[in-house]
Design a protein around this motif. Structure first.
Motif, short mmCIF file in Angstrom:
data_model
loop_
_atom_site.label_atom_id
_atom_site.label_comp_id
_atom_site.label_asym_id
_atom_site.label_seq_id
_atom_site.Cartn_x
_atom_site.Cartn_y
_atom_site.Cartn_z
N SER A 101 44.73 39.89 39.17
CA SER A 101 44.35 40.82 39.85
C SER A 101 45.32 41.88 40.27
N ASP A 105 46.26 45.76 38.74
CA ASP A 105 46.50 46.50 39.65
C ASP A 105 47.90 47.40 39.36
N ALA A 127 35.88 44.68 40.33
CA ALA A 127 37.05 45.29 40.74
C ALA A 127 37.66 46.48 39.69
N ASP A 203 41.92 42.13 29.34
CA ASP A 203 41.88 41.20 30.55
C ASP A 203 41.33 39.77 29.54
#
Length: 389
Positions: A101, A105, A127, A203
């Motif tokens: 995560s 970011d 997210a 991802d």
């Protein structure tokens, strides 16, 4: 009293996580079987835990280099080469982060200028769009369909691109659908990415959990290494969610820029977790294989069972989620999940929290024991019998 105006409008307008809402509801009820939160039911292997303990006993309690232990980055480099056939230099193309995560970011905050767009493929992890927004960008969602097994098509990607598009954010195997993009599908998408001179944020946190065909990293596609940022980590495949350790691999210019942000925002990832991850990469691949086999058996069971009780479900190629349709019940995803929880004490996640195209579905994690899955399916079969007469 603190004035609400003290809170940033950007943050105030963000929706809370729909996943956590159902997890919290389930936690307050006795006898609930949770198929909600995406977390392995396996405990981190003893050898990995012991490596962390030994690091503490030996006094490794200081900061590491901002980018992470060089030995760990070197091992990540070997891992990426061996497993996925992509080459990254440990000295300037790999950063160890506090979970995948944080990697995502700092990636978004590094590459985006205000108002630039990121194409986000839905259904997707909750997210993604908020992180784009918090980085000053604009999320542009593309809705995939069950008719295409929730796979992004080249036509959809082409149609979503505008002069403001900076990057495409893709997760394969996907959370929440379990869909995995094959090599040829990635090649077709890559041609459009190169045509429009875009970046890809890939991802790949579920890369180790591919069941029916070999996983292909987007960075391994011809011409994509220099324009792909790979997000990965140890939470899912290595059953290390609570350790909060991930990594990001990127071209040198992007990685060096990300490192500046990482230095100021985080300093470095936890030292003992890095020692644990080093052990996992060096000696833990058999544990990963054992978990993958177990998940595959559970996948086969839960998908077959869903289809038998009237919850039409495509066969997910990876991760540990099934995404069955609940349209036959006539309920919305939210109604189905709430009634299933209150009537049968089974917690699932409404599909619409993952995007508009998730409506009419529920996400069910099969990272639970077979005994729990079997009991959950009994309860869900009873629920379907009561609501689909």
């Amino acid at each position: 009293m603190i004035k609400t105006s003290y809170v940033s409008r950007t943050i105030a307008e963000l929706r809370p996580s729909g996943i956590r809402r159902f997890f919290d509801l389930a936690a307050n009820l006795e006898g609930v079987i949770s198929l909600g939160v995406g977390e392995p039911d396996f405990v981190t292997s003893w050898a990995v835990r012991e490596a962390a303990i030994n690091s503490l006993e030996e006094g490794f309690t200081s900061y590491t280099a901002n980018a992470g232990l060089y030995e760990l980055r070197s091992e990540i480099s070997r891992y990426m080469e061996k497993q996925f056939h992509v080459s990254y230099r440990p000295e300037d193309q790999i950063i160890v982060t506090v979970g995948a995560s944080q990697a995502l970011d700092i990636t978004l905050r590094t590459i985006l200028n205000p108002g630039e767009e990121v194409i986000v493929v839905e259904p997707c992890f909750v997210a993604y769009a908020p992180l784009v927004t918090m980085a000053g960008g604009v999320p542009v969602t593309v809705q995939t369909s069950r008719d295409d097994d929730f796979k992004l098509t080249p036509e959809q990607l082409e149609a979503a691109i505008t002069p403001k598009t900076k990057a495409v954010l893709i997760c394969s195997p996907n959370n929440p659908t379990g869909t995995q993009l094959g090599h040829e599908e990635l090649v077709m998408l890559a041609e459009i990415v190169k045509k429009h001179d875009l970046l890809v944020i890939s991802d790949e946190i579920y890369a180790e959990l591919a069941y029916d065909e070999q996983f292909t990293s987007f960075a391994a596609i011809d011409g994509m290494l220099e324009r792909t940022i790979v997000i990965n980590g140890f939470s899912k495949g290595f059953a290390m969610t609570g350790w909060r350790l991930g990594f990001v691999c990127a071209p040198k210019e992007i990685s060096e820029a990300m490192l500046k942000l990482h230095q100021y925002a985080m300093m470095c990832a936890p030292t003992m977790a890095q020692h644990a991850a080093l052990e996992a990469l060096k000696h833990g691949m058999q544990d990963v294989e054992d978990m993958r086999r177990s998940y595959r058996r559970r996948r086969n069971y839960i998908v077959k069972s869903f289809n038998e009780i009237g919850l039409d479900c495509h066969n997910p190629g990876g991760a540990f989620y099934a995404f069955p349709s609940i349209e036959k019940t006539g309920m919305t995803s939210m109604e189905f999940a709430e009634k299933l929880l209150t009537e049968e004490l089974v917690a699932v996640v409404p599909g619409d929290v993952f995007g508009k195209s998730g409506e009419g579905h529920i996400r069910c994690s099969y990272a639970s024991s077979m005994e729990q899955l079997q009991e959950a399916l009994k309860r869900m079969e009873r629920f379907m019998a009561n609501h689909c007469k």
